[in-house]
Design an enzyme around this catalytic site. Sequence first.
Site, PDB file in Angstrom:
ATOM      1  N   ASP A 195       0.805  -1.217   0.000  1.00  0.00           N
ATOM      2  CA  ASP A 195       0.000   0.000   0.000  1.00  0.00           C
ATOM      3  C   ASP A 195       0.847   1.280   0.000  1.00  0.00           C
ATOM      4  O   ASP A 195       0.651   2.157   0.834  1.00  0.00           O
ATOM      5  CB  ASP A 195      -0.918  -0.048   1.249  1.00  0.00           C
ATOM      6  N   TYR A 254      -6.518  -2.939  13.156  1.00  0.00           N
ATOM      7  CA  TYR A 254      -7.404  -1.858  12.722  1.00  0.00           C
ATOM      8  C   TYR A 254      -8.846  -2.061  13.200  1.00  0.00           C
ATOM      9  O   TYR A 254      -9.774  -1.824  12.445  1.00  0.00           O
ATOM     10  CB  TYR A 254      -7.336  -1.730  11.195  1.00  0.00           C
TER      11      TYR A 254
HETATM   12  C1  BDP Z   1      -1.358  -2.434   6.504  1.00  0.00           C
HETATM   13  C2  BDP Z   1      -0.026  -2.209   5.821  1.00  0.00           C
HETATM   14  C3  BDP Z   1       0.259  -0.759   5.487  1.00  0.00           C
HETATM   15  C4  BDP Z   1      -1.001  -0.072   5.009  1.00  0.00           C
HETATM   16  C5  BDP Z   1      -2.002  -0.078   6.157  1.00  0.00           C
HETATM   17  C6  BDP Z   1      -3.311   0.610   5.792  1.00  0.00           C
HETATM   18  O1  BDP Z   1       1.048  -2.757   6.567  1.00  0.00           O
HETATM   19  O2  BDP Z   1       1.272  -0.683   4.524  1.00  0.00           O
HETATM   20  O3  BDP Z   1      -0.776   1.213   4.538  1.00  0.00           O
HETATM   21  O4  BDP Z   1      -2.280  -1.405   6.552  1.00  0.00           O
HETATM   22  O5  BDP Z   1      -4.228  -0.087   5.365  1.00  0.00           O
HETATM   23  O6  BDP Z   1      -2.007  -3.417   5.770  1.00  0.00           O
HETATM   24  O7  BDP Z   1      -3.412   1.816   5.919  1.00  0.00           O
END
Ligand code: BDP
Length: 605
Positions: free
Chosen positions: A167, A474
């Site tokens: 990403d 998250y």
């Molecule tokens: C994770 C990754 C990171 C992304 C982040 C996101 O490690 O590179 O930018 O989540 O979704 O999957 O913001």
Amino acid sequence: MLENSMLYPKTTASRRAVSLDGMWKFWLDENGTGEKDGFADGIPGEDRIPVPASFQDFYTEKNIREFAGDIWYEREVFVPGEWEGSQLFLRFGAATHRAAVYVNGRKITEHEGGFLPFCADITGVVRYQADNQIVVRVNNELTVTNIPCGETLTLPDGRKMNKPYFDFFNYSGLQRSVFLLALPKEYVFDFDLDYEIAGKDAFLHYQVKTTGEHETVLRLYDEQGREVAASAGKSGVMKVENARLWRVRDAYLYRLVIRILDGDALIDEYAQEIGIRTVEVKGTSILLNGEPVYLKGFGKHEDSDIVGRGFHIGVMKRDFELMKWIGANSFRTAHYPYSEEIYQMADREGFLVIDEVAAVGLFESLMNFMEASSGKKTAFFKKETTPMLLKAHKKAIEELITRDKNHPCVIAWSLLNEPETTDEAAVPYFKEVFDLARELDVQKRPRTFALIMNSLPDTCKCYRFSDIIALNRYYGWYVKGGHEISQARLLFQKEMDAWKALNLDKPFIFTEYGTDTLGTEHKLPSVMWSQEYQEEYLNMTNEVFDSYDFIKGEQIWNFADFQTTEGILRVNGNKKGVFTRDRQPKDAAYLLRRRWKGLPLDYKG
Ligand code: BDP
């Protein structure tokens, strides 16, 4: 052992380092025929581009920004006559993702891997007291046999296009400084340091590698330039009485000078700032100089307007000022080794760095960030190409550790980001990678990797390899965001309870958590993407962090908004920054500042 020295280029009493930064001739090889068409003898066109910089954001044409293939650079360099008899190198801070170097029409070297330095030994091919032509072919195509992983597709019009499994925008080119080096024939090639603290004193164990047999002498100076220790021989121990330790946000740097002597005559001299400190994991604690530390800070990127991933000394300064202002003490070099100047600055400012190799995208996904929590299985480590990937990965680890091992700021190695760990096939791969890091680092610093959302206590086959368990989570964003945040909290706690029940007796840190937030958006009551929601999310997350003793650090994703590939989940980039891309605070920055200024260094110690 690596073919070339990884020491940072410096002019000393015996060495010359000439910067080749500036405008270089530039050509995009649309047809991929440059080699055949003789570009090694000179590239077409008259266009010039700055080095160091990513090439993508200077131009107004989308086909240039999105270009995948060979990118050619060229410049002339004058080699002085008095350098005859020296060992001459071209030293590239990085060429993303691979390069071939030609001097006066002859291919000198190739290098694979876009975020670590390499040298081309040009001693035999240069013309002295004359201009010499340097041509570099850089290739920025993504594959699954090199890190970071991705694919290169061909569009119906025949153009190639990069599809990252990660990403961040696939910035590329000569993104770091280039030097011309003149070294004596016998020179300091590499050195290793390890520390032992004994009461008020410290012992510095060292090992120096040179390219010859003459006597090696070491001297250590304090910040006032007073000599505090000395030793002779390629390996040994130096005692530093009343040693001033390198501490978090209170760095003390000694200057180590290594000389090769022939009687009284100097053959070579190399000097580097070093910090006396120990790092260790004990139970659930991360110990610096035997004392517990709690990590506060960021996952970052090297990313800014116009120069992309190119090293920019001004952006670096601003980033450190913001990190100091907010009360941070650490960062992770997500998702690749950063420019060497950044570690030098972290050494001086006393920041703790988790140093990450570019092993990202080891999970087949054109939208890694979306599929992260979906439970999707891609059997990534079962591919036919996995042995090739492992080879490239291990080489990058060797280059990373060799380059960065003597920085006091580096307290841990992050060996992968969000790999697919739910399949047993990952286990032997992990074993090789983790064993290698342990073997190469004389300081035996902790090793870690960042666990993706679906790498859970009952699904992840690889967490046992980590000395520090690093979670990217998250809850409240990809999982149960918005008004469902109360449920996100419960799921988050449920996962943490499951980790707790395993009783791993290891420290846990968060290497990612966060919400996309538009710096322009306010909404009361909150909605996702608003600044109010970012704060609500942080309040929930911080409460969870505070309720588990074994959580020893929080590095929010991300320090600043950054560029990604375009797509329906990204609004001209990833907006999880606490700061905007032009480095101004979102509201959450003030919340974090209050929290981080208030948390003691030994929080939960
Ligand atoms: C994770 C990754 C990171 C992304 C982040 C996101 O490690 O590179 O930018 O989540 O979704 O999957 O913001």
